[in-house]
Design a protein around this motif. Structure first.
Motif, PDB file in Angstrom:
ATOM      1  N   UNK A  33      -0.812  25.640 -37.395  1.00  0.00           N
ATOM      2  CA  UNK A  33      -0.230  24.439 -36.785  1.00  0.00           C
ATOM      3  C   UNK A  33       1.258  24.648 -36.509  1.00  0.00           C
ATOM      4  N   UNK A  34       1.956  25.229 -37.461  1.00  0.00           N
ATOM      5  CA  UNK A  34       3.382  25.488 -37.277  1.00  0.00           C
ATOM      6  C   UNK A  34       3.600  26.456 -36.120  1.00  0.00           C
ATOM      7  N   UNK A  35       2.791  27.513 -36.046  1.00  0.00           N
ATOM      8  CA  UNK A  35       2.912  28.478 -34.954  1.00  0.00           C
ATOM      9  C   UNK A  35       2.693  27.817 -33.599  1.00  0.00           C
ATOM     10  N   UNK A  38       5.633  25.560 -32.710  1.00  0.00           N
ATOM     11  CA  UNK A  38       6.801  26.341 -32.294  1.00  0.00           C
ATOM     12  C   UNK A  38       6.605  26.934 -30.903  1.00  0.00           C
ATOM     13  N   UNK A  39       5.426  27.454 -30.622  1.00  0.00           N
ATOM     14  CA  UNK A  39       5.165  28.033 -29.304  1.00  0.00           C
ATOM     15  C   UNK A  39       5.247  26.969 -28.212  1.00  0.00           C
ATOM     16  N   UNK A  40       4.700  25.788 -28.478  1.00  0.00           N
ATOM     17  CA  UNK A  40       4.753  24.730 -27.477  1.00  0.00           C
ATOM     18  C   UNK A  40       6.165  24.189 -27.300  1.00  0.00           C
ATOM     19  N   UNK A  45       3.364  23.482 -22.389  1.00  0.00           N
ATOM     20  CA  UNK A  45       2.258  23.645 -21.443  1.00  0.00           C
ATOM     21  C   UNK A  45       1.170  22.665 -21.860  1.00  0.00           C
ATOM     22  N   UNK A  46       0.935  21.653 -21.041  1.00  0.00           N
ATOM     23  CA  UNK A  46       0.009  20.585 -21.393  1.00  0.00           C
ATOM     24  C   UNK A  46      -1.409  21.114 -21.604  1.00  0.00           C
ATOM     25  N   UNK A  47      -1.857  22.042 -20.778  1.00  0.00           N
ATOM     26  CA  UNK A  47      -3.216  22.587 -20.936  1.00  0.00           C
ATOM     27  C   UNK A  47      -3.354  23.341 -22.262  1.00  0.00           C
ATOM     28  N   UNK A  48      -2.349  24.113 -22.607  1.00  0.00           N
ATOM     29  CA  UNK A  48      -2.369  24.840 -23.874  1.00  0.00           C
ATOM     30  C   UNK A  48      -2.330  23.874 -25.043  1.00  0.00           C
TER      31      UNK A  48
END
Length: 79
Positions: A33-35, A38-40, A45-48
């Motif tokens: 969840x943390x990863x 952080x990536x978002x 990116x809404x799709x991601x």
């Protein structure tokens, strides 16, 4: 939110020092969840984000079923 997750991970890390599988899995899920968060934050990116949310929901449903199944087994064994 990330602060709460970090604290939860620390608590689970302390508890999973006894090396139980469930504690390690919980810590791993928090790390995921943390990863993702952080990536978002770095590359929104809404799709991601939707795909990550779908995966998280699936994990919660699976964990809930496992807990219910375990609860039923324990309840039956002690009855």
């Amino acid at each position: 939110m990330l602060g709460l997750l970090t604290r939860a991970r620390e608590l689970l890390d302390e508890e999973s020092a006894r090396a139980d599988q469930i504690g390690r899995v919980a810590v791993h899920l928090i790390d995921c969840v943390v990863d993702v968060s952080n990536l978002l934050a770095e590359d929104p990116d809404l799709d991601t984000a939707r795909a990550a949310l779908g995966s998280a929901r699936s994990a919660v449903v699976a964990a809930t079923c496992a807990v219910r199944h375990t609860h039923d087994r324990v309840k039956t064994a002690t009855a």
